[in-house]
Design a protein around this motif. Structure first.
Motif, PDB file in Angstrom:
ATOM      1  N   ALA A  12       0.867  -1.173   0.000  1.00 37.83           N
ATOM      2  CA  ALA A  12       0.000   0.000   0.000  1.00 37.83           C
ATOM      3  C   ALA A  12       0.905   1.225   0.000  1.00 37.83           C
ATOM      4  O   ALA A  12       1.861   1.301   0.779  1.00 37.83           O
ATOM      5  N   LYS A  14       1.169   5.298   0.443  1.00 40.00           N
ATOM      6  CA  LYS A  14       0.478   6.466   0.987  1.00 40.00           C
ATOM      7  C   LYS A  14       1.266   7.718   0.612  1.00 40.00           C
ATOM      8  O   LYS A  14       2.465   7.807   0.853  1.00 40.00           O
ATOM      9  N   LYS A  15       0.574   8.664   0.001  1.00 39.42           N
ATOM     10  CA  LYS A  15       1.199   9.931  -0.386  1.00 39.42           C
ATOM     11  C   LYS A  15       0.964  10.941   0.723  1.00 39.42           C
ATOM     12  O   LYS A  15      -0.173  11.177   1.130  1.00 39.42           O
ATOM     13  N   TYR A  59       3.889   0.648   2.581  1.00 36.87           N
ATOM     14  CA  TYR A  59       3.479  -0.208   3.694  1.00 36.87           C
ATOM     15  C   TYR A  59       3.115  -1.603   3.224  1.00 36.87           C
ATOM     16  O   TYR A  59       2.751  -1.805   2.063  1.00 36.87           O
ATOM     17  N   CYS A  66     -10.112  -0.362   6.471  1.00 40.30           N
ATOM     18  CA  CYS A  66      -9.884   0.118   7.829  1.00 40.30           C
ATOM     19  C   CYS A  66     -11.082  -0.146   8.730  1.00 40.30           C
ATOM     20  O   CYS A  66     -12.178  -0.425   8.280  1.00 40.30           O
ATOM     21  N   ASN A 115      -7.114   4.677  10.939  1.00 38.41           N
ATOM     22  CA  ASN A 115      -5.728   4.253  11.107  1.00 38.41           C
ATOM     23  C   ASN A 115      -5.611   2.843  11.676  1.00 38.41           C
ATOM     24  O   ASN A 115      -4.522   2.403  12.006  1.00 38.41           O
TER      25      ASN A 115
END
Length: 117
Positions: A12, A14-15, A59, A66, A115
């Motif tokens: 995964a 994440k920007k 990640y 989530c 999260n």
């Protein structure tokens, strides 16, 4: 965003916001610390990419999105009370590790349903 490493591992990506006050050097140092953390209740961080103003985190990929999606009906997952208790204990164990048991003590500061995977 989902991706795949050359060895086939799902990841995964994440920007992060380019408006962060954190400089690239501080960002890289922080990533170096976080990549050393290994605990069953923490998502593994494989690495990062810094390109001009773009900061990317890579990640371990986790299925089922989530916790917030499940809690607010945006997922097909149905959480009974036993499962919810197990999730809460897992969160507590991960936080206890970060706060007390890891070599570097880390305070998360952003615990929320989005999260928790």
């Amino acid at each position: 965003m989902q991706g795949r490493l050359p060895n086939g591992t799902l990841i995964a990506v994440k920007k992060l916001s380019s408006k962060s006050c954190q400089g690239n050097k501080e960002f890289i140092n922080e990533i170096g610390i976080i990549t050393c953390l290994q605990h069953p209740n923490l998502v593994k961080l494989y690495g990062c990419c810094v390109d001009k103003n773009q900061l990317l985190l890579v990640y371990e990929y986790m299925e089922n999105n989530c916790l917030a999606d499940a809690l607010f009906g945006r997922s097909s997952l149905k959480l009974d009370w036993q499962t919810r208790r197990k999730i809460c204990l897992g969160i507590a164990k991960g936080l206890a590790f970060l706060h007390e048991d890891s070599a570097v003590k880390i305070i998360h500061r952003d615990i929320k349903g989005t999260n928790v995977l």
